[in-house]
Design a protein around this motif. Structure first.
Motif, PDB file in Angstrom:
ATOM      1  N   TYR A   1     -27.138 -25.920  96.038  1.00  0.00           N
ATOM      2  CA  TYR A   1     -27.930 -24.775  95.583  1.00  0.00           C
ATOM      3  C   TYR A   1     -27.377 -23.497  96.188  1.00  0.00           C
ATOM      4  O   TYR A   1     -28.021 -22.886  97.036  1.00  0.00           O
ATOM      5  CB  TYR A   1     -29.400 -24.988  95.980  1.00  0.00           C
ATOM      6  CG  TYR A   1     -29.952 -26.307  95.474  1.00  0.00           C
ATOM      7  CD1 TYR A   1     -29.897 -27.452  96.266  1.00  0.00           C
ATOM      8  CD2 TYR A   1     -30.478 -26.415  94.185  1.00  0.00           C
ATOM      9  CE1 TYR A   1     -30.381 -28.661  95.797  1.00  0.00           C
ATOM     10  CE2 TYR A   1     -30.962 -27.630  93.716  1.00  0.00           C
ATOM     11  CZ  TYR A   1     -30.909 -28.743  94.529  1.00  0.00           C
ATOM     12  OH  TYR A   1     -31.385 -29.951  94.066  1.00  0.00           O
TER      13      TYR A   1
ATOM     14  N   PHE B   1     -36.154 -27.629 101.280  1.00  0.00           N
ATOM     15  CA  PHE B   1     -36.206 -28.992 100.750  1.00  0.00           C
ATOM     16  C   PHE B   1     -37.500 -29.651 101.230  1.00  0.00           C
ATOM     17  O   PHE B   1     -37.904 -29.461 102.382  1.00  0.00           O
ATOM     18  CB  PHE B   1     -34.975 -29.770 101.234  1.00  0.00           C
ATOM     19  CG  PHE B   1     -33.684 -29.188 100.707  1.00  0.00           C
ATOM     20  CD1 PHE B   1     -33.031 -28.165 101.396  1.00  0.00           C
ATOM     21  CD2 PHE B   1     -33.160 -29.618  99.501  1.00  0.00           C
ATOM     22  CE1 PHE B   1     -31.859 -27.597 100.898  1.00  0.00           C
ATOM     23  CE2 PHE B   1     -31.986 -29.056  99.002  1.00  0.00           C
ATOM     24  CZ  PHE B   1     -31.340 -28.043  99.700  1.00  0.00           C
TER      25      PHE B   1
ATOM     26  N   HIS C   1     -23.094 -22.815 100.523  1.00  0.00           N
ATOM     27  CA  HIS C   1     -23.331 -23.087 101.949  1.00  0.00           C
ATOM     28  C   HIS C   1     -23.554 -24.563 102.242  1.00  0.00           C
ATOM     29  O   HIS C   1     -24.218 -24.926 103.212  1.00  0.00           O
ATOM     30  CB  HIS C   1     -24.496 -22.240 102.456  1.00  0.00           C
ATOM     31  CG  HIS C   1     -25.766 -22.448 101.692  1.00  0.00           C
ATOM     32  ND1 HIS C   1     -26.064 -21.752 100.534  1.00  0.00           N
ATOM     33  CD2 HIS C   1     -26.802 -23.280 101.912  1.00  0.00           C
ATOM     34  CE1 HIS C   1     -27.247 -22.156 100.083  1.00  0.00           C
ATOM     35  NE2 HIS C   1     -27.718 -23.071 100.896  1.00  0.00           N
TER      36      HIS C   1
ATOM     37  N   HIS D   1     -33.391 -22.527 103.995  1.00  0.00           N
ATOM     38  CA  HIS D   1     -32.252 -21.596 104.021  1.00  0.00           C
ATOM     39  C   HIS D   1     -32.678 -20.246 103.485  1.00  0.00           C
ATOM     40  O   HIS D   1     -33.364 -20.176 102.465  1.00  0.00           O
ATOM     41  CB  HIS D   1     -31.102 -22.164 103.175  1.00  0.00           C
ATOM     42  CG  HIS D   1     -30.653 -23.511 103.630  1.00  0.00           C
ATOM     43  ND1 HIS D   1     -30.058 -24.419 102.783  1.00  0.00           N
ATOM     44  CD2 HIS D   1     -30.726 -24.130 104.837  1.00  0.00           C
ATOM     45  CE1 HIS D   1     -29.776 -25.528 103.446  1.00  0.00           C
ATOM     46  NE2 HIS D   1     -30.173 -25.366 104.697  1.00  0.00           N
TER      47      HIS D   1
ATOM     48  N   HIS E   1     -34.610 -20.959  99.898  1.00  0.00           N
ATOM     49  CA  HIS E   1     -35.077 -22.235  99.343  1.00  0.00           C
ATOM     50  C   HIS E   1     -35.324 -23.210 100.486  1.00  0.00           C
ATOM     51  O   HIS E   1     -34.806 -23.029 101.592  1.00  0.00           O
ATOM     52  CB  HIS E   1     -34.136 -22.806  98.281  1.00  0.00           C
ATOM     53  CG  HIS E   1     -32.730 -23.046  98.719  1.00  0.00           C
ATOM     54  ND1 HIS E   1     -31.646 -22.784  97.909  1.00  0.00           N
ATOM     55  CD2 HIS E   1     -32.190 -23.517  99.862  1.00  0.00           C
ATOM     56  CE1 HIS E   1     -30.528 -23.091  98.531  1.00  0.00           C
ATOM     57  NE2 HIS E   1     -30.832 -23.543  99.726  1.00  0.00           N
TER      58      HIS E   1
ATOM     59  N   ASP F   1     -24.897 -27.112 100.279  1.00  0.00           N
ATOM     60  CA  ASP F   1     -25.788 -27.970  99.489  1.00  0.00           C
ATOM     61  C   ASP F   1     -25.573 -27.582  98.019  1.00  0.00           C
ATOM     62  O   ASP F   1     -24.812 -26.694  97.703  1.00  0.00           O
ATOM     63  CB  ASP F   1     -27.258 -27.825  99.927  1.00  0.00           C
ATOM     64  CG  ASP F   1     -27.768 -26.387  99.815  1.00  0.00           C
ATOM     65  OD1 ASP F   1     -28.665 -25.998 100.605  1.00  0.00           O
ATOM     66  OD2 ASP F   1     -27.253 -25.624  98.969  1.00  0.00           O
TER      67      ASP F   1
HETATM   68 ZN   LIG Z   1     -29.332 -24.182 100.892  1.00  0.00          ZN
END
Ligand SMILES: [Zn+2]
Ligand SMILES: COc1ccc(S(=O)(=O)[C@H](CC(=O)O)C(F)F)cc1
Ligand SMILES: [Zn+2]
Length: 159
Positions: free
Chosen positions: A70, A83, A66, A94, A81, A68
């Motif tokens: 991760y 940031f 999506h 997200h 997750h 990023d």
């Molecule tokens: Zn993400």
């Protein structure tokens, strides 16, 4: 006097993109709002709902890759997750929409997971204390006492 690099205590929040189809839109909004109020009650933080794309905390439901580094992993596994505070992707949170999100009952409790993720978005790391919201694994908390003393101390050390 030790100059703590205290972060800004007012955060703008924008929910973008698709919402999860597991819950009505206004239920998702209410659960996200109450997850923020957990931290607002325990600190001097305030949260303002925004619609701009450069808010401090951008919230979205996404799956797999999506944008990023991760990508999510389908059902179970990583649930969400966030940031840590900072420009751009900093603060963004997200949620894996391949999970079944609930307001209670079977599935993952969106309120509990969001409150944990927003702890990360505000700069908190994990706690080794099972009583803490910031404990690394999902436990279905009784939403009564979501934050431990340690969680409260840690958020007030930052803001
Ligand atoms: Zn993400
Ligand atoms: C209590 O809230 C959560 C616990 C565990 C998770 S998680 O299993 O998605 C965790 C991500 C995280 O700690 O934020 C894992 F590393 F992916 C998310 C929220
Ligand atoms: Zn975590």
């Amino acid at each position: 006097k030790k100059n703590k690099d205290r972060q800004l205590s007012s955060k703008a929040v924008t929910i973008i993109g698709r919402y999860t189809r597991d819950l009505p839109r206004n239920t998702v909004d209410a659960l996200i709002e109450s997850a923020f109020s957990v931290w607002a009650r325990a600190s001097s933080l305030t949260f303002v709902r925004s619609h701009t794309l450069n808010a401090d905390i951008m919230v979205e439901f996404v799956t797999n890759e999506h944008g990023d580094f991760y990508p999510f992993d389908g059902p179970r596994g990583t649930l969400a997750h966030a940031f840590g505070p900072g420009q751009g992707i900093g603060g963004d949170t997200h949620f894996d929409d391949d999970e079944h999100w609930t307001a209670g009952g079977t599935g993952f409790n969106l309120f509990v997971v969001a409150a944990h993720e927003f702890g990360h978005a505000l700069g908190l790391k994990h706690s080794r204390n099972r009583e803490s919201l910031m404990y690394p694994t999902y436990i279905s908390f009784s939403s009564a006492n979501l934050l431990s003393m340690e969680d409260v101390a840690n958020i007030n050390a930052l803001y």
